[in-house]
Design an enzyme around this catalytic site. Structure first.
Site, PDB file in Angstrom:
ATOM      1  N   GLU A 141       0.823  -1.213   0.000  1.00 58.11           N
ATOM      2  CA  GLU A 141       0.000   0.000   0.000  1.00 58.11           C
ATOM      3  C   GLU A 141       0.858   1.265   0.000  1.00 58.11           C
ATOM      4  OE1 GLU A 141      -4.545  -0.150   1.723  1.00 58.11           O
ATOM      5  OE2 GLU A 141      -2.953   0.343   3.134  1.00 58.11           O
ATOM      6  N   LEU A 219      -8.121 -17.919   3.619  1.00 61.10           N
ATOM      7  CA  LEU A 219      -9.334 -18.417   2.961  1.00 61.10           C
ATOM      8  C   LEU A 219     -10.605 -17.892   3.618  1.00 61.10           C
ATOM      9  CD1 LEU A 219      -8.142 -22.139   2.660  1.00 61.10           C
ATOM     10  CD2 LEU A 219      -8.007 -20.365   0.897  1.00 61.10           C
ATOM     11  N   GLY A 223     -10.523 -20.553   6.929  1.00 59.35           N
ATOM     12  CA  GLY A 223      -9.234 -20.665   7.583  1.00 59.35           C
ATOM     13  C   GLY A 223      -8.078 -20.243   6.701  1.00 59.35           C
ATOM     14  N   ASP A 245     -18.143  -6.991  11.047  1.00 61.00           N
ATOM     15  CA  ASP A 245     -17.421  -6.109  10.136  1.00 61.00           C
ATOM     16  C   ASP A 245     -16.087  -6.771   9.826  1.00 61.00           C
ATOM     17  OD1 ASP A 245     -16.085  -4.104   8.780  1.00 61.00           O
ATOM     18  OD2 ASP A 245     -16.227  -2.605  10.364  1.00 61.00           O
ATOM     19  N   GLY A 250      -7.992  -9.312   7.986  1.00 55.99           N
ATOM     20  CA  GLY A 250      -6.759  -9.789   7.376  1.00 55.99           C
ATOM     21  C   GLY A 250      -5.531  -9.198   8.033  1.00 55.99           C
ATOM     22  N   ASP A 251      -5.629  -7.940   8.462  1.00 50.25           N
ATOM     23  CA  ASP A 251      -4.504  -7.299   9.134  1.00 50.25           C
ATOM     24  C   ASP A 251      -4.281  -7.887  10.517  1.00 50.25           C
ATOM     25  OD1 ASP A 251      -4.142  -5.651   6.930  1.00 50.25           O
ATOM     26  OD2 ASP A 251      -5.471  -4.099   7.720  1.00 50.25           O
TER      27      ASP A 251
END
Length: 305
Positions: A141, A219, A223, A245, A250-251
């Site tokens: 990013e 995934l 998982g 939410d 992922g972070d």
């Protein structure tokens, strides 16, 4: 004393709006509530997740010359993240992310880079932070040149390089020089297939590992999948939860994985801990507010056992 994890990445002010549905092209929808503002950005989120997971963490990044910068720096300091290598960029706004979230927790995000796009190389403080960290954690990013320079410096000093190749690079982007420096690659299914040019996620992971690095494919509710340098495959199931939410999940996963790896946990166990962190993160609104602590992850793993 060096950090367990040094994170190089973005810092954004997240403007989160709850909507009944994510609008289609040309469609207008009415928000369900006033917007909420939180600290965010992949780099900042992962740094906070790492610190809450128990790792001494430093952050390398840039903020603007605006009130949002104070909010972002406060969020990092409050989590115990060192900010010595954060640059405050005169005349530029901090990065922002406009997040729409529908009732089932799925979201759509538009990022305005702001100060995150103003990099001109690694400062002396950034170089020191990278060289002293056990694990360097990076995403895509911010300026790829800065990430490449940080990865090269980390490898030069014998540090482990963990790359979360997100967001997926645009078509035609050559990540080979960076991937050649990566020890552990984390991608979702879309990113894995985009990088490998292979439709199947597991096949893409094996292709990306290629005996040179370990690859983790996230995934979502299913998982995660690990393919190590030897080609061995380990599947780690997710904990079943009700998502509120998914922003920042992922972070939470990546930051926790980096922390556990830096603290010496074997990769399959670190991956299990990361999956638990991701499951906890989807149960609250906003990225940073929902990033779990080590105590919360331990409790969830204990209940699962």
């Amino acid at each position: 004393m060096g950090h367990d994890v040094t994170v190089i990445g973005s810092a954004n002010l997240d403007v989160v709006v709850l909507v009944p549905a994510i609008p289609a092209p040309g469609e207008t929808v009415l928000a369900r509530a006033d917007p909420a503002r939180h600290a965010g950005g992949k780099g900042l989120n992962q740094a906070v997740a790492s610190a809450r997971a128990g790792a001494r963490t430093g952050f390398v990044g840039a903020v603007g010359d605006d009130p949002a910068a104070d909010l972002l720096l406060h969020a990092l300091r409050e989590a115990g993240v060192a900010v010595d290598a954060v640059v405050r960029t005169p005349g530029r706004p901090s990065g922002t992310a406009h997040v729409t979230v529908r009732p089932d927790g799925e979201n759509a995000i538009v990022v305005v880079a702001g100060a995150n796009a103003g990099w001109s190389g690694l400062t002396v403080a950034a170089q020191a932070a990278v060289a002293a960290g056990t694990v360097l954690l990076a995403q895509l990013e911010v300026d790829p040149g800065a990430v490449l320079a940080a990865a090269a410096l980390a490898r030069e000093h014998g540090r482990l390089v963990l790359l979360n190749a997100a967001p997926a690079p645009s078509e035609g982007t050559d990540l080979t020089p960076l991937l050649d420096l990566v020890d552990l690659l984390v991608v979702n299914e879309h990113e894995a297939t985009a990088l490998a040019g292979v439709v199947d996620g597991a096949a893409a992971a094996r292709a990306l590992a290629g005996g040179r690095r370990s690859v983790v494919v996230t995934l979502g509710a299913r998982g995660a999948l690990l393919v190590d340098r030897t080609g061995a495959v380990t599947a780690v199931p997710a904990t079943a939860v009700t998502a509120v939410d998914t922003t920042g999940a992922g972070d939470a996963f990546v930051g926790t994985l980096a922390a556990a790896t830096a603290l010496g946990e074997p990769l399959p166990l670190a991956l299990r801990r990361a999956c638990a962190a991701g499951a906890l993160a989807v149960q609250g609104h906003g990225a940073v507010p929902s990033l779990p602590t080590r105590v919360a992850v331990d409790a969830l793993l204990s209940r699962a056992d």
